[in-house]
Design a protein around this motif. Structure first.
Motif, mmCIF file in Angstrom:
data_model
loop_
_atom_site.group_PDB
_atom_site.id
_atom_site.type_symbol
_atom_site.label_atom_id
_atom_site.label_comp_id
_atom_site.label_asym_id
_atom_site.label_seq_id
_atom_site.Cartn_x
_atom_site.Cartn_y
_atom_site.Cartn_z
ATOM 1 N N ALA A 63 93.241 91.234 -6.810
ATOM 2 C CA ALA A 63 92.634 90.225 -7.687
ATOM 3 C C ALA A 63 92.516 88.886 -6.972
ATOM 4 O O ALA A 63 91.498 88.191 -7.080
ATOM 5 C CB ALA A 63 93.453 90.078 -8.956
ATOM 6 N N ASP A 64 93.575 88.510 -6.231
ATOM 7 C CA ASP A 64 93.541 87.246 -5.483
ATOM 8 C C ASP A 64 92.435 87.270 -4.429
ATOM 9 O O ASP A 64 91.721 86.275 -4.240
ATOM 10 C CB ASP A 64 94.895 86.994 -4.816
ATOM 11 N N ASN A 65 92.298 88.404 -3.739
ATOM 12 C CA ASN A 65 91.251 88.530 -2.719
ATOM 13 C C ASN A 65 89.861 88.448 -3.341
ATOM 14 O O ASN A 65 88.942 87.855 -2.757
ATOM 15 C CB ASN A 65 91.406 89.855 -1.971
ATOM 16 N N LEU A 66 89.717 89.035 -4.519
ATOM 17 C CA LEU A 66 88.422 88.996 -5.204
ATOM 18 C C LEU A 66 88.058 87.569 -5.603
ATOM 19 O O LEU A 66 86.915 87.137 -5.412
ATOM 20 C CB LEU A 66 88.464 89.893 -6.439
ATOM 21 N N VAL A 67 89.027 86.839 -6.129
ATOM 22 C CA VAL A 67 88.780 85.440 -6.502
ATOM 23 C C VAL A 67 88.429 84.614 -5.279
ATOM 24 O O VAL A 67 87.497 83.797 -5.299
ATOM 25 C CB VAL A 67 90.027 84.857 -7.206
ATOM 26 N N ARG A 68 89.145 84.844 -4.185
ATOM 27 C CA ARG A 68 88.884 84.103 -2.947
ATOM 28 C C ARG A 68 87.473 84.412 -2.433
ATOM 29 O O ARG A 68 86.740 83.509 -2.009
ATOM 30 C CB ARG A 68 89.923 84.472 -1.892
ATOM 31 N N ALA A 69 87.087 85.673 -2.471
ATOM 32 C CA ALA A 69 85.752 86.077 -1.998
ATOM 33 C C ALA A 69 84.658 85.445 -2.865
ATOM 34 O O ALA A 69 83.630 84.987 -2.342
ATOM 35 C CB ALA A 69 85.633 87.596 -2.005
ATOM 36 N N LYS A 70 84.877 85.418 -4.166
ATOM 37 C CA LYS A 70 83.885 84.810 -5.068
ATOM 38 C C LYS A 70 83.743 83.320 -4.801
ATOM 39 O O LYS A 70 82.637 82.767 -4.822
ATOM 40 C CB LYS A 70 84.276 85.067 -6.519
ATOM 41 N N ASN A 71 84.874 82.649 -4.553
ATOM 42 C CA ASN A 71 84.824 81.215 -4.248
ATOM 43 C C ASN A 71 84.078 80.956 -2.938
ATOM 44 O O ASN A 71 83.285 80.011 -2.836
ATOM 45 C CB ASN A 71 86.235 80.637 -4.174
ATOM 46 N N GLU A 72 84.350 81.790 -1.933
ATOM 47 C CA GLU A 72 83.657 81.638 -0.653
ATOM 48 C C GLU A 72 82.162 81.898 -0.821
ATOM 49 O O GLU A 72 81.331 81.214 -0.203
ATOM 50 C CB GLU A 72 84.257 82.601 0.372
ATOM 51 N N GLU A 73 81.815 82.879 -1.650
ATOM 52 C CA GLU A 73 80.409 83.194 -1.888
ATOM 53 C C GLU A 73 79.696 82.019 -2.557
ATOM 54 O O GLU A 73 78.563 81.675 -2.189
ATOM 55 C CB GLU A 73 80.305 84.439 -2.762
ATOM 56 N N LYS A 74 80.364 81.393 -3.513
ATOM 57 C CA LYS A 74 79.773 80.235 -4.182
ATOM 58 C C LYS A 74 79.570 79.081 -3.214
ATOM 59 O O LYS A 74 78.556 78.385 -3.248
ATOM 60 C CB LYS A 74 80.663 79.801 -5.351
ATOM 61 N N THR A 75 80.558 78.877 -2.328
ATOM 62 C CA THR A 75 80.440 77.817 -1.325
ATOM 63 C C THR A 75 79.246 78.052 -0.413
ATOM 64 O O THR A 75 78.479 77.133 -0.106
ATOM 65 C CB THR A 75 81.736 77.735 -0.490
ATOM 66 N N LYS A 76 79.075 79.306 0.003
ATOM 67 C CA LYS A 76 77.949 79.640 0.873
ATOM 68 C C LYS A 76 76.621 79.461 0.151
ATOM 69 O O LYS A 76 75.634 79.021 0.755
ATOM 70 C CB LYS A 76 78.091 81.071 1.384
ATOM 71 N N GLU A 77 76.597 79.810 -1.123
ATOM 72 C CA GLU A 77 75.367 79.637 -1.891
ATOM 73 C C GLU A 77 74.973 78.165 -1.962
ATOM 74 O O GLU A 77 73.792 77.816 -1.843
ATOM 75 C CB GLU A 77 75.559 80.196 -3.300
ATOM 76 N N VAL A 78 75.963 77.297 -2.142
ATOM 77 C CA VAL A 78 75.692 75.856 -2.179
ATOM 78 C C VAL A 78 75.174 75.378 -0.834
ATOM 79 O O VAL A 78 74.211 74.596 -0.748
ATOM 80 C CB VAL A 78 76.967 75.083 -2.574
ATOM 81 N N ALA A 105 70.738 73.519 2.713
ATOM 82 C CA ALA A 105 69.924 73.744 3.910
ATOM 83 C C ALA A 105 68.460 73.987 3.550
ATOM 84 O O ALA A 105 67.544 73.517 4.233
ATOM 85 C CB ALA A 105 70.479 74.931 4.697
ATOM 86 N N LYS A 106 68.228 74.702 2.457
ATOM 87 C CA LYS A 106 66.868 74.979 2.014
ATOM 88 C C LYS A 106 66.145 73.697 1.622
ATOM 89 O O LYS A 106 64.986 73.474 1.985
ATOM 90 C CB LYS A 106 66.908 75.952 0.837
ATOM 91 N N LYS A 107 66.825 72.814 0.883
ATOM 92 C CA LYS A 107 66.230 71.537 0.476
ATOM 93 C C LYS A 107 65.907 70.664 1.688
ATOM 94 O O LYS A 107 64.861 70.010 1.750
ATOM 95 C CB LYS A 107 67.187 70.802 -0.470
ATOM 96 N N GLU A 108 66.824 70.661 2.650
ATOM 97 C CA GLU A 108 66.601 69.864 3.856
ATOM 98 C C GLU A 108 65.409 70.405 4.642
ATOM 99 O O GLU A 108 64.591 69.641 5.162
ATOM 100 C CB GLU A 108 67.865 69.871 4.729
#
Length: 267
Positions: free
Chosen positions: A192-207, A212-215
Motif C-alpha cells: 500500500a505504501d509503495n502504491l501511494v508513493r508511485a501515485k504521488n510520483e506519477e502526479k508529480t510527473k504529470e505536472v 513543459a508542454k506550456k513552455e
C-alpha cells in the motif's frame, strides 16, 4: 445463671447461622450444592440468604460478562492474512437459565478464573466469537476493514446470535461487540505504501509534463511570430528616429538590450 447460659447459647446459635449463611451478590445467581454433591435446579437470586452449614452454594456472574478475543489472524477477501484482529464481546445470562446451562452443558463451555468464580459459557462464547470473526473478515479486503468497523461489528454480532439460536441457547444474550485492533500484514502495508508513493510520483510527473508542454507552446508561438515581432520593432525604432529628427521627441528611454542605431543630426 440459667439466663447467662441461655444468652450464651443464643449468641452461639446466631453466630453459627451467620457464618453458615451465604448471600448471593448483585449481578449473580446461585445454585445450591447438597451434601451428596447433587445440585438443586432452583436458582438462588441476588440478595437471597442461603444456608451453607451443610452443603455449599455456587455463584455465577450473569450480568455484562466480558470476553476478550485477541491476536486472531483471519484471512481477508484479498487472500492476505491479518497480522492482528482483536474484539471484545459483552454477554448476559438469563437468571432462569443458569441451572440448565451449568448442569446440562459441557463443563468445557465454562471458565473458572483464579479467584474461583465460574463464568457460564465463557469458553463457548469465546469460540463462537472467534468463528464469527473469521467468517466476517473473509468479506473485506485487509486495507478496507478499518473503514468498515461498525459494519464488521454488526455482522459478527449477528453471526453469534444466529449460532446461539441454532443451538437453542436462548438464555444467552449478546449485548455488545466491539472491534479493537485490525492490523493488515506487513506485506500488505508495504504494498500500500509503495502504491501511494508511485501515485504521488506519477502526479508529480504529470505536472512536470504539463509545465513543459506550456513552455513548448509558448516558444512555438514566439517562433511563429518572430517576423511580425521584428517588423514591429523596426517600425517603432523608425518612428522614434523621425520624432527626434522633427524635434517632437525630447527624451528617449533606451532599453538595456537595444541593438538599433538612431542617427541624430545636430542643428
Amino acid at each position: 445463671m440459667k439466663k447467662l447460659y441461655l444468652a450464651i447459647a443464643v449468641a452461639i446459635a446466631l453466630g453459627t447461622l451467620t457464618t453458615g449463611c451465604t448471600i448471593v451478590d448483585t449481578g449473580e445467581v446461585g445454585l445450591r450444592v447438597n451434601f451428596d454433591k447433587t445440585i438443586e435446579a432452583d436458582e438462588r437470586v441476588a440478595g437471597s440468604f442461603n444456608q451453607t452449614m451443610v452443603g455449599s452454594l455456587l455463584t455465577f456472574p450473569v450480568k455484562d460478562v466480558s470476553v476478550d478475543v485477541q491476536n486472531l489472524t483471519p484471512l481477508a477477501a484479498d487472500n492476505s492474512t491479518m497480522k492482528e484482529f482483536d474484539i471484545s464481546v459483552i454477554y448476559n445470562i438469563t437468571p432462569s437459565s443458569v441451572s440448565d446451562l451449568y448442569i446440562n452443558k459441557s463443563r468445557s463451555f465454562h471458565m473458572v478464573d483464579k479467584t474461583g468464580d465460574i463464568y457460564l459459557m465463557h469458553a463457548y462464547i469465546y469460540q463462537t466469537a472467534r468463528n464469527a470473526v473469521y467468517k466476517t473478515a473473509r468479506k473485506y479486503e485487509a486495507l478496507n476493514m478499518n473503514d468498515n468497523r461498525a459494519q464488521i461489528e454488526q455482522e459478527i454480532q449477528e453471526i453469534m446470535v444466529s449460532t446461539l439460536n441454532d443451538e437453542k441457547l436462548n438464555g444467552i444474550v449478546i449485548s455488545q461487540v466491539r472491534v479493537g485492533s485490525m492490523v493488515p500484514s506487513d506485506a500488505v502495508k508495504a504494498s500500500a505504501d509503495n502504491l501511494v508513493r508511485a501515485k504521488n510520483e506519477e502526479k508529480t510527473k504529470e505536472v512536470e509534463v504539463q509545465i513543459a508542454k506550456k513552455e513548448a507552446e509558448r516558444i512555438a508561438a514566439l517562433n511563429a511570430n518572430a517576423g511580425a515581432i521584428s517588423y514591429m520593432q523596426a517600425q517603432a525604432q523608425m518612428k522614434i528616429a523621425e520624432g527626434i529628427a522633427e524635434g517632437k521627441v525630447q527624451t528617449v528611454v533606451i532599453p538595456y538590450d537595444f541593438k538599433g542605431m538612431v542617427n541624430i543630426n545636430s542643428k
